[in-house]
Structures are given as C-alpha cells and as structure tokens.
Design an enzyme around this catalytic site. Structure first.
Site, PDB file in Angstrom:
ATOM      1  N   HIS A  35       0.786  -1.288   0.229  1.00  0.00           N
ATOM      2  CA  HIS A  35       0.050  -0.101   0.059  1.00  0.00           C
ATOM      3  C   HIS A  35       0.876   1.333   0.002  1.00  0.00           C
ATOM      4  CE1 HIS A  35       0.859   0.521   4.188  1.00  0.00           C
ATOM      5  NE2 HIS A  35       0.572  -0.699   4.467  1.00  0.00           N
TER       6      HIS A  35
HETATM    7  P1  TYD Z   1      -1.437  -2.696   7.382  1.00  0.00           P
HETATM    8  O1  TYD Z   1      -0.973  -1.250   7.565  1.00  0.00           O
HETATM    9  O2  TYD Z   1      -1.880  -3.105   6.156  1.00  0.00           O
HETATM   10  O3  TYD Z   1      -0.239  -3.370   7.837  1.00  0.00           O
HETATM   11  P2  TYD Z   1       1.212  -4.033   6.981  1.00  0.00           P
HETATM   12  O4  TYD Z   1       1.528  -2.882   6.117  1.00  0.00           O
HETATM   13  O5  TYD Z   1       2.134  -4.064   8.212  1.00  0.00           O
HETATM   14  O6  TYD Z   1       1.006  -5.021   6.428  1.00  0.00           O
HETATM   15  O7  TYD Z   1      -2.389  -2.757   8.796  1.00  0.00           O
HETATM   16  C1  TYD Z   1      -2.805  -4.137   9.119  1.00  0.00           C
HETATM   17  C2  TYD Z   1      -4.134  -4.123   9.911  1.00  0.00           C
HETATM   18  O8  TYD Z   1      -3.898  -3.596  10.985  1.00  0.00           O
HETATM   19  C3  TYD Z   1      -5.326  -3.112   9.109  1.00  0.00           C
HETATM   20  O9  TYD Z   1      -6.377  -4.014   9.416  1.00  0.00           O
HETATM   21  C4  TYD Z   1      -5.086  -1.942   9.944  1.00  0.00           C
HETATM   22  C5  TYD Z   1      -4.751  -2.437  11.172  1.00  0.00           C
HETATM   23  N1  TYD Z   1      -3.977  -1.299  11.812  1.00  0.00           N
HETATM   24  C6  TYD Z   1      -4.497  -0.559  12.910  1.00  0.00           C
HETATM   25  O10 TYD Z   1      -5.540  -0.807  13.325  1.00  0.00           O
HETATM   26  N2  TYD Z   1      -3.742   0.550  13.529  1.00  0.00           N
HETATM   27  C7  TYD Z   1      -2.243   0.537  12.817  1.00  0.00           C
HETATM   28  O11 TYD Z   1      -1.569   1.482  13.525  1.00  0.00           O
HETATM   29  C8  TYD Z   1      -2.037   0.039  11.898  1.00  0.00           C
HETATM   30  C9  TYD Z   1      -0.693   0.368  11.257  1.00  0.00           C
HETATM   31  C10 TYD Z   1      -2.677  -1.067  11.271  1.00  0.00           C
END
Ligand code: TYD
Length: 140
Positions: A54
């Site tokens: 993303h």
């Molecule tokens: P995501 O940012 O997609 O994780 P990564 O980039 O590390 O693979 O987030 C994964 C899940 O966690 C998504 O459902 C959103 C949630 N999340 C939160 O609730 N708070 C946060 O601060 C972060 C970073 C993610």
C-alpha cells in the site's frame, strides 16, 4: 502540492556503545522529520509473510528493524528500489505517496514504525492503480 525531493532516505540514530549492551534513542523534533503521532511494531512475522502492499496519501513514516532483518521494496510510481533493514540504528524514512512492500523477514524480526499521524484507513491507497494515478496527478 508537489512532492519534496527524496521519497525515501536513511535516518541514522545515535548509539551509546557499552559492554553492558548498546543503547539507541530517538528524540521527536530532532532525529525524525515530523512530529511522532504513532508508534507500531510488527513481530511474530512468519518468514514467508508479505506485508505492506500500500501507499499513503499524507502519512510519513520511519521504519526500523529493531531485531533481525527484512526487505523493503519501494516504488515512487516511476522507479523501484529495495532496502534491507538490519541495523537498529538505521531507519528508512518513507514519504507520502510511496508504495511499499515488505518480505524476507528473518526469524524473530521486529519492525518498529514511527508515524506522523494516527491510524486512518482512509489515508491508504491499497490499490496499486489508484496509487499510480495519484502520483501522476500529484507530480504533473
Ligand atoms: P497494515 O497497515 O495493512 O499492515 P502492514 O502494512 O504492516 O502489512 O495494517 C494491518 C491491519 O492493522 C489493518 O487492518 C489495519 C490495522 N492497523 C491498525 O488498526 N492500526 C495501525 O496503527 C496499523 C498500522 C494497522
């Protein structure tokens, strides 16, 4: 709004070396080019996991490998690059509108992220095509 030069860059933190163990610190307003509004970390990551996938509309982040190592693949909409994070003193600053993917986590790796804003799902581009379109209109 135009994107400042440098979609990513290395952030180097101080290290207090000591036979009892090394110490590194981060000061808001000093080492990090934004006000730190959130800290999160990834742990218990399976070695074959892929994270990220993303970009963010406004969020800026600095990513550290506090333990172990992993790869960050970075794409600014024109060029791709990759960085191996493995030194807890060295973070990777990631500006807004940068697509990132993370993989090749070592066993027990811990990834810590300092972020400029609280979590906000509406700040994400989770579609690569939507991200590309945004970079084109932003940098036109
Ligand atoms: P995501 O940012 O997609 O994780 P990564 O980039 O590390 O693979 O987030 C994964 C899940 O966690 C998504 O459902 C959103 C949630 N999340 C939160 O609730 N708070 C946060 O601060 C972060 C970073 C993610």
């Amino acid at each position: 709004m135009t994107i400042p030069e440098g979609f990513v860059r290395e952030i180097r933190l101080p290290q207090i070396h000591d036979p009892r163990g090394d110490l590194t610190f981060v000061e808001g307003g000093n080492h990090i080019p934004f006000d730190i509004r959130r800290v999160y970390y990834l742990y218990n990551v399976p070695v074959d996991a892929e994270r990220g996938g993303h970009a963010h509309k406004e969020l800026e982040q600095v990513v550290f490998a506090l333990s172990g190592s992993f790869r960050m693949k970075i794409d600014d909409g024109h060029t791709q690059s990759e960085y191996w994070l493995r030194d807890p003193r060295k973070g990777l600053y990631i500006n807004r509108l940068v697509w990132r993917e993370m993989d090749s986590f070592s066993q027990g790796a811990v990834c810590m992220v300092l972020a400029s804003q609280p979590y906000d799902e509406s700040d994400y581009y989770r579609s690569y095509d939507a991200f590309l379109a945004a970079t084109r209109s932003n940098r036109a």
